[in-house]
Design a protein around this motif. Structure first.
Motif, mmCIF file in Angstrom:
data_model
loop_
_atom_site.group_PDB
_atom_site.id
_atom_site.type_symbol
_atom_site.label_atom_id
_atom_site.label_comp_id
_atom_site.label_asym_id
_atom_site.label_seq_id
_atom_site.Cartn_x
_atom_site.Cartn_y
_atom_site.Cartn_z
ATOM 1 N N UNK A 243 43.944 13.552 97.112
ATOM 2 C CA UNK A 243 45.277 13.880 98.078
ATOM 3 C C UNK A 243 45.617 12.807 99.036
ATOM 4 N N UNK A 244 44.630 11.708 99.375
ATOM 5 C CA UNK A 244 44.978 10.943 100.296
ATOM 6 C C UNK A 244 44.950 9.535 99.423
ATOM 7 N N UNK B 45 48.681 16.989 95.684
ATOM 8 C CA UNK B 45 49.857 17.840 96.508
ATOM 9 C C UNK B 45 51.198 17.446 95.663
ATOM 10 N N UNK C 61 39.222 23.909 108.717
ATOM 11 C CA UNK C 61 38.782 22.561 108.816
ATOM 12 C C UNK C 61 39.968 21.571 109.418
ATOM 13 N N UNK C 62 40.832 21.563 108.449
ATOM 14 C CA UNK C 62 42.356 20.432 108.874
ATOM 15 C C UNK C 62 43.451 21.556 108.347
ATOM 16 N N UNK C 63 44.301 21.334 109.096
ATOM 17 C CA UNK C 63 45.475 21.924 108.689
ATOM 18 C C UNK C 63 46.217 21.030 107.458
ATOM 19 N N UNK C 64 45.942 21.155 106.347
ATOM 20 C CA UNK C 64 46.328 20.474 105.024
ATOM 21 C C UNK C 64 46.872 21.649 104.323
ATOM 22 N N UNK C 65 47.752 21.471 103.550
ATOM 23 C CA UNK C 65 48.556 22.118 102.530
ATOM 24 C C UNK C 65 47.635 23.333 101.854
ATOM 25 N N UNK C 66 46.534 22.727 101.343
ATOM 26 C CA UNK C 66 45.537 23.400 100.573
ATOM 27 C C UNK C 66 45.174 24.625 101.580
ATOM 28 N N UNK D 106 41.730 24.897 114.434
ATOM 29 C CA UNK D 106 41.285 23.840 113.421
ATOM 30 C C UNK D 106 40.133 23.045 114.270
ATOM 31 N N UNK D 107 38.970 23.028 113.286
ATOM 32 C CA UNK D 107 37.872 22.344 114.352
ATOM 33 C C UNK D 107 37.575 20.866 113.729
ATOM 34 N N UNK D 108 38.651 20.062 112.965
ATOM 35 C CA UNK D 108 38.744 18.728 112.696
ATOM 36 C C UNK D 108 37.340 18.248 111.978
ATOM 37 N N UNK D 109 36.725 19.305 111.110
ATOM 38 C CA UNK D 109 35.808 18.659 110.473
ATOM 39 C C UNK D 109 35.436 19.729 109.246
#
Ligand SMILES: Nc1ncnc2c1ncn2[C@@H]1O[C@H](COP(=O)(O)OP(=O)(O)OP(=O)(O)O)[C@@H](O)[C@H]1O
Ligand SMILES: Nc1ncnc2c1ncn2[C@@H]1O[C@H](COP(=O)(O)OP(=O)(O)OP(=O)(O)O)[C@@H](O)[C@H]1O
Ligand SMILES: [Mg+2]
Ligand SMILES: [Mg+2]
Lengths: 516, 349, 305, 306
Positions: free
Chosen positions: D69-70, D92, D134-139, D164-167
């Motif tokens: 992904x990244x 993505x 966790x994180x606001x990613x597309x998935x 989102x808790x950032x983890x």
């Protein structure tokens, strides 16, 4: 004077300490070799020797900081297990270290009672306090049990150190250069304490470089040279010259000061006050002073009374809060250590280990600390190390600095040799003004003589010298004019010829300056 | 027990303890392989092969060492002046951030102008991340260990915020990731077909320069003096505060170069996991190097080699990949001890 | 504004504060003990990971919860032993050893986890400590009460016992302790070992009380926060507990603020950042009054000076 | 084909992570079935990702699966360097015909998420649903949006709290966040992370699962879950590699419900506790989705509270 031959039984009973055949090596250095020593109850024995002769090492062995390579220590006839301070303390050995071993953030009582109770038994504070107060009264060691060490003067800290030893029920008290940092009054109080202690049956080992002190206090004197005992004298049967010869192995010529021929004023302080809190101890309070060419001006005083501020002023570390500092006939526009050096002030700081030198730097690096930005050491942004090294070699050579070479870390040098390098650095370039702050503190007689003669020579060559010392004898020996300092205030100057020890002592204690 | 300095250590002293440390690390590796049910005896060969056993492996080791040289230098410079910079991680990200801010098209310059600009701008950004902490230390007496450590987390969140906000790649399908650098902003490969970029050369050159500065210049002399004896340096008339600020600028700048080199040389864009703790590993590298700038290069290669080799070993041997970090930790703990024993011997008292 | 007051006045908010603060208090006390004795322990983050795992796996293996806490303590103490052995008698760099211990403890834990549980899709769960049946914010698990008790005990030992005096002194001037016949090595080692044990219990709070199973990376930087809390608390247990509560309050607040109108405007990172920034600001604000143990990070090698 | 395929997995998180666990489980199953020989590396940081890809490619693996992904660009460089190796990567982006050995997939399980939303909307009494990610990613985002769409359909009143808790791994924190949402009125939680269902369980509320089925662990709490099945994706790739037809393609479609790539978990303990008219709607929509008559919108933007 105890006579050694008054019946074997009696002396054996009174013998509290016996060192037998102590040998100690550090790598290739032999610090002690086959040293034997006995000590009887109620006796003060002085241990003399040059810097590095092995005095501290011997005491560290006795106290259990180090374990000897050979030999044994007996206290009251019982052999001490090597390398265990705890055992030594329990056997009744108390030690006042050359460098204080106090925790600054803790109180007096905490420092004194530290380690004296089993871990798991809290309480007993009131009892401990009562005991400290009793001891303080009995031995003349007044100090507030709740004061933090950080707030105490050097003399008071010394008292705490002694209290620590006494609190542990010492039978043998070791004092390693206890007076190196004390004023005459404080030293006198200390010796008073020691006399009370011996009267109670304690035995004392005293290490000092001050021969007159030793002569006045000790019953017996043992001299070490290169780690060996080279002589033992009853005090009554010797004199300072004899002792000096034993220590050094040659005669020592005391520097003789010629009368001064003062010239123009090179530096003047006019009602200068320094910001409070800039240094330890008192700030200067409207101090006036002038330094003349060819004259040594001595500042006598009890430590903490503004000497640090005065020194800081000349060193460039402190700027006047009010009043004026005049160099020649103008006040410098700005003031910093760098400007002070550039203005021709040679500076010998009080603390050679932390301020005077950088322990892990080489002699070369230390030699150019003040001048690395000037020719020939700096070429643009670069440093010419070969020029620096040659310079260091010159200084070493000219001042007889005993060292492994210019590339050795200065940490490896003894205090005397370190101080010689600092002196050489300060005097290089023939400064017109010299600040010498406690220049010979803790040094042995040979080094003292050398340093003092260099200062006198500089004076005779026309330098204006400010000598700050807590040692009144040194002040009297070198100064042409004397101020006393108390609570940040300078007394009016007194020519040496008219100075009297008692009056100076009184002024130092605060009784004279303001009244005068 | 007492430590005694050895005046002139012989070759057995110099090389013996480090070899024992490596042996101990290997022993741990074999034990772990045994626990995980793999063949313990092959471990050594697999680590060496994985680290340097092929052109591929060697290049991977060099690539991984590159950011570690930069962060190691950053830490070494700061620690030498007793400025405890635990924030190389944040400074690295600051450099990376600056690189993508300016390198994704904001400046339409040719490579010869753009690359140095990016490097310098990165250094500036990294320097700023440390200078405030140094200033707070000097002016307010705030402990920089804690401020720089905490700032790492702030910085990471800040980067995260930008990557999910203004810096987010519109073509990134929503992933928190920056746009790609323009071609002119990419550090070229050292040679065609060689997967090693100029960042590595820059790192080695930086180490040499730092060494020259420290040992040959007045500024370097001041930096070392302030660290080795602050009161003496002040007494001697050195510009103490300016020196500490200079150290902070240099240290922060060097750490930022790690970020620049990773983004411009290796990755081409910025993500939140650009650094797997290079800033912290830099501390280890610097201490292994005994704070010597040239030693940093060797220590970084060592650390990178152990990690890459052990990581490859974990795959070959079929051991959980966490073994790589265990071996790295073991190697460095035993190695710092071993380095002590090259200079001291223990005497019983 | 009213929203903020509502949050601050709710018992559940304060319950959350106590819950979030508990592991921080435990680990902060551990770090504080180490630092008071003169040793900076940067191994804290890894030791917390190891403690979280050890406590949990012990409980999973069938041990009752309190013995599992002891297992966690012993695990942390073990890493403390390594840390102490390297930094105290040998005087190695506390930075390097600390970071090395964090790396070692973390990776060894993950390795152990993977070897112990090679093929699970989600980690097995245990029956954790249950909150006591008390009203409002007091409905906490016994470990939270233990955390506060330990903080009190730490203060008591430090300021009211001979052991505490020796510990403080060894962090101020080891030579003073040795000159009184104390054993500097033993004191510092003891502090690091016990302190590391407490850090591990702090980690175990996460798996035995806050949650019921172990996850990789679940400690999530809490250890580093504790390092800051020690400084924030000026090396005093009481102030450090206050700091932990303050930090927890900010954390609990930011979780709740994310649900307010503010949360719609500000990126969530801003909320996550707040506790760190406030910690830094607090450090700056109180830097003048803090007194660092004089011998912190200064190794004491016997017989040298 | 006689010898089983050599397959390697590279994951940036431990294999316990919900998303990766689905890939890992599918691969283990294929290994058990004798189709492949499977090795994997977990918790590989993105920095190391390309290196590990190269190592596996050098090691002669036939098929490498993972998530890029990244590290999209770097991973594509690797694929270009090893044209003989097939790469099936979570991404993505869409596949690139110029890079024939790299195919992509993703967890397009919005269909199932939408169905869980229908149920959640009907089951909430406070009309307030808490969602912890966790994180606001597309998935994550697309599943949340699909879920929200479903919930709004059965309950137009419903409000959502999103955080989102950032983890990915901080269950205690996820739990705290869930508690905060419960205090703020939520009686139904969308459990994107571990820890959320625990909060619901402790307070006697309900939760909706995601990607994996955790009802066995929370029998009285987890009402329904949207499950991802990686098997169709993997099987398609294995078949393609085996017959030499592997090429750049979008394997994401194999995650669609109509391909069997996602499903609504059986109601299990909640059988009969969901209103019957809701279940009727769910069954109707499920059938429509499978028949290709109903499409759930894919929205990758970051969801916010309302
Ligand atoms: N810790 C040590 N490590 C190595 N060598 C030492 C150590 N301590 C002392 N020495 C050596 O032992 C010798 C004796 O030193 P010691 O400190 O006992 O001298 P001293 O007589 O107390 O000197 P001073 O009058 O300056 O206090 C020194 O010359 C030195 O070489
Ligand atoms: N740790 C050490 N390692 C090696 N040599 C040492 C050590 N400590 C002291 N020495 C040696 O001990 C000798 C005397 O040291 P010491 O510190 O007692 O000097 P000094 O003249 O008493 O200085 P000062 O009184 O100013 O402290 C020096 O020659 C020095 O080389
Ligand atoms: Mg001595
Ligand atoms: Mg001396």
């Amino acid at each position: 004077m105890t006579s050694p031959e008054t019946g074997a039984q009696a002396s054996a009973d009174a013998e509290v300490l016996r060192l037998d055949g102590i040998t100690k090596r550090f790598g290739e250095v032999t610090a002690n070799e086959d040293v034997s020593l006995t000590l009887r109850a109620g006796e003060i024995v002085a241990l003399l020797g040059e810097n590095g002769a092995g005095k501290t090492t011997l005491m560290n062995i006795l106290f259990g900081h180090y374990a000897a390579d050979a030999g044994e220590v007996r206290v009251m006839g019982r052999r001490l297990p090597p390398g265990q301070p705890r055992a030594a303390i329990e056997a009744g050995v108390g030690m006042v270290h050359q460098h204080f071993t106090l925790a600054d953030a803790l109180t007096v009582q905490e420092n004194v009672t530290l380690g004296t109770r089993p871990w798991w038994r809290p309480g007993g504070r009131a009892a401990a306090r009562a005991r400290i107060e009793d001891l303080a009264r009995d031995y003349g060691l007044q100090v507030d049990p709740d004061a933090a060490i950080a707030d105490l003067t050097v003399g008071q800290r010394q008292r705490v150190e002694i209290l620590k030893a006494l609190y542990g029920d010492a039978r043998v008290l070791i004092l390693d250069e206890p007076t190196a940092v004390l004023t005459p009054q404080e030293a006198r109080a200390l010796f008073d304490t020691l006399r009370r202690a011996t009267a109670r049956g304690l035995a004392v080992i005293l290490i000092s470089h001050k021969l007159h002190e030793v002569m006045a206090t000790a019953d017996r004197i043992v001299v070490l040279r290169h780690g060996r005992v080279v002589g033992e004298r009853a005090t009554a049967a010797t004199d300072p010259a004899d002792l000096a010869r034993l220590m050094v192995g040659a005669d020592i010529a005391e520097p003789k000061a010629m009368p001064a021929e003062p010239g123009e004023v090179l530096l003047r302080l006019d009602a200068v006050s320094t910001p409070p809190g800039a240094t330890q101890g008192a700030a200067l309070d409207r101090a006036s002073l002038d330094l003349r060419a060819g004259q040594i001006k001595g500042i006598a005083g009890v430590s903490g009374n503004g000497q640090s501020a005065l020194a800081g002023l000349l060193e460039g570390l402190i700027r006047p809060a009010s009043g004026t500092l005049t160099l020649g006939n103008a006040a410098p526009a700005d003031w910093s250590p760098r400007i002070a050096v550039a203005a021709g002030i040679g500076r010998i700081p009080e603390d050679r280990h932390h301020t005077g030198t950088i322990a892990d730097f080489t002699l070369t690096e230390n030699a150019i600390l003040e001048t690395y930005r000037d020719a020939p050491f700096a070429r643009g942004p670069l440093i010419d190390w070969s020029a620096a090294r040659a310079h260091a070699e010159d200084l070493i050579e000219a001042n007889d600095v005993r060292c492994p070479g210019p590339d050795a870390a200065i940490r490896l040098l003894s205090g005397g040799n370190m101080q010689k390098l600092i002196l050489a650095r300060a005097l290089h370039g023939a400064p017109r003004i010299i600040l010498a702050n406690q220049p010979v503190r803790g040094l042995d007689i040979g080094a003292v003589t050398y340093l003092q003669s260099r200062l006198l020579a500089a004076r005779d060559a026309g330098a204006a010298i400010l000598l700050i010392s807590e040692d009144l004898d040194e002040i009297l020996a070198l100064s042409d004019v004397i101020h006393t300092i108390h609570a940040g205030r300078l007394s009016p100057p007194v020519p040496r010829e008219r100075a009297e020890v008692e009056a100076l002592g009184l002024a130092m204690a605060g009784g004279g300056a303001d009244a005068a | 027990m007492r430590l005694e300095a050895i005046a002139r250590p012989g070759p057995a002293r110099t090389f013996g303890p480090p070899l024992i440390a490596l042996g101990a690390t290997l022993g741990v590796g074999m034990a772990l392989a045994l626990i995980a049910g793999a063949a313990p005896l092959a471990v050594f060969g697999q680590i060496v092969t994985g680290a340097v056993g092929s052109r591929f492996a060697l290049l991977e080791t060099l690539n991984r060492a590159t950011p570690l040289i930069f962060t190691g230098l950053a830490v070494a410079v700061a620690f030498r002046a007793k400025l405890w910079n635990i924030g190389a991680e944040a400074q690295l990200y600051a450099g990376a951030l600056m690189t993508v801010v300016l390198g994704t098209g904001a400046l339409g310059w040719p490579a010869w102008a753009l690359l140095p600009t990016l490097a310098l701008a990165s250094m500036l950004a990294g320097a700023l991340c440390l200078v405030w902490a140094a200033w707070a230390k000097l002016r307010l007496g705030v402990d920089e260990v804690v401020t720089t450590l905490l700032f790492n987390f702030v910085m990471l969140l800040f980067v995260s915020m930008l990557l999910e906000g203004p810096l987010k790649d519109p073509m990134g399908m929503g992933w928190p990731k920056s746009e790609r650098l323009v071609a002119e902003a990419r550090l070229p490969r050292i040679a065609e077909g060689l997967r090693l970029h100029w960042g590595f050369a820059l790192a080695v050159i930086s180490a040499g320069l730092v060494w020259l500065v420290q040992s040959r210049t007045t500024w370097g002399f001041e930096m070392r003096a302030v660290g080795a004896g602050l009161p003496a340096a002040r007494f001697a008339g050195m510009p103490v505060n300016a020196t500490i600020l200079r150290v902070a600028l240099l240290s922060g700048g060097l750490a930022a170069l790690a970020g620049f080199s990773e983004v411009s040389g290796a990755k081409g864009s910025l993500t939140l996991d650009l650094s797997p703790g290079y800033g912290y590993t830099g501390i280890i590298v610097a201490m292994l190097a005994l704070l010597h700038p040239l030693g940093v290069v060797i220590a970084a290669l060592f650390v990178a080699g152990v990690f890459v080799g052990a990581d490859a070993m974990s795959r070959t041997a079929g051991v959980p990949s966490y073994v790589a970090d265990i071996l790295l930790a073991t190697a460095l703990l035993t190695m710092v001890l071993a380095l002590l024993f090259t200079r001291f011997r223990v005497r019983r008292e | 504004m009213t929203e903020l007051f509502e949050i601050l006045l709710s018992a559940s908010f304060w319950a959350a504060v106590l819950r979030i603060a508990s592991p921080l208090i435990l680990a902060t006390m551990g770090e504080l003990i180490c630092e008071r004795a003169g040793v900076l322990n940067l191994g804290i983050e890894g030791i917390m990971v190891a403690g979280a795992f050890a406590g949990w796996i012990a409980a999973y293996a069938g041990l009752p919860l309190w013995p599992a806490v002891v297992v966690a303590f012993l695990t942390g103490a073990g890493f403390g032993l390594i840390h102490g052995a390297l930094t105290v008698p040998f005087g190695l760099s506390q930075h390097v050893v600390g970071l090395g211990i964090t790396l070692l403890a973390t990776s060894a834990t993950y390795f152990a986890y993977r070897v112990a549980l090679p093929e699970v899709s989600s980690p097995p769960r245990i029956e954790p400590f249950q909150p006591l049946d008390l009203p409002g914010a007091l409905a906490q698990t016994p470990l939270t009460y233990a955390a506060f008790a330990i903080a009190g005990l730490t203060a008591l030992v430090l300021y009211r016992t001979p052991l505490g005096l020796s510990l403080r002194a060894v962090g101020e001037n080891p030579a003073a302790v040795e000159a009184q016949g104390g054993n500097v090595t033993a004191l510092r080692m003891g502090a690091v070992i016990a302190g590391s044990g407490l850090m591990a219990v702090g980690g175990a709070f996460l798996t035995l009380s806050a949650f019921n199973s172990f996850f990789f990376e679940m400690v999530n930087g809490r250890g580093w926060i504790c390092i800051a809390l020690v400084v924030f608390g000026a090396w005093r247990p009481g102030k450090a507990v206050l700091g932990a509560l303050l930090f927890a309050a900010f954390d609990a607040l930011q979780i709740r603020l994310q649900q307010t109108d503010l949360g719609a405007v500000l990126p969530y990172q801003v909320f996550l950042m707040t506790p760190y920034i406030l910690s830094i600001l607090a450090l700056v604000a109180m830097s003048r009054s803090a007194r660092v143990p004089a011998a912190l990070m200064v190794p004491y090698r016997k017989g040298t000076r | 084909q006689d010898a089983p395929l050599q397959v390697a997995g590279i994951y940036t998180v431990p294999v316990e992570q919900q998303w990766v666990s689905r890939i890992h489980q599918a691969a283990l199953a294929a290994q058990d079935a004798g189709q492949i020989e499977y090795t994997f590396s977990e918790n590989v940081s993105n920095t190391d990702y390309a290196r590990v890809m190269r190592e596996y490619a050098e090691g002669g693996n036939d098929l490498i699966i993972g998530e890029i992904f990244a590290v999209e660009d770097e991973a594509r460089e690797v694929a270009a360097d090893y044209p003989e190796t097939a790469f099936l990567m979570g991404s993505s982006f869409l596949h690139d015909p110029a890079l024939p050995n790299l195919a992509v997939f993703d967890n397009y399980i919005q269909d199932a998420s939408y169905l869980t939303g229908l149920i959640a909307g009907a089951m909430t009494e406070s009309n307030n649903i808490g969602m912890v990610g966790g994180f606001p990613i597309p998935e994550v985002n697309r599943l949340m949006h699909a879920f929200m769409a479903g919930a709004r359909e059965t309950n137009p009143e419903v409000e959502f709290q999103v955080a989102f808790i950032g983890s990915w791994f901080d269950p205690p924190k996820a739990k705290e966040t869930a508690f905060a949402m419960i205090e703020n009125g939520a009686d139904m939680l969308y459990a994107e992370r571990f820890g959320v269902s625990d909060a619901a369980q402790e307070r006697g509320l309900l939760a909706i699962g995601n990607v994996i089925d955790t009802q066995a662990d929370y029998p009285e709490t987890v009402v329904a879950s949207a499950i991802w099945h990686f098997e169709p994706t993997l099987q398609a790739a294995i078949a393609a590699v085996n017959d030499g037809s592997f090429t750049a393609d979008n394997y994401g479609v194999y995650s669609y419900m109509k391909e069997g790539g996602s499903s609504l978990a059986p109601l299990g303990t909640f059988e009969g506790r969901v209103p019957e008219e809701t279940m009727a709607l769910v069954r109707e929509r499920e059938a429509a989705i499978k028949a290709g008559e109903f499409e759930v919108e894919i929205d990758d933007s970051e969801p916010v509270s309302n």
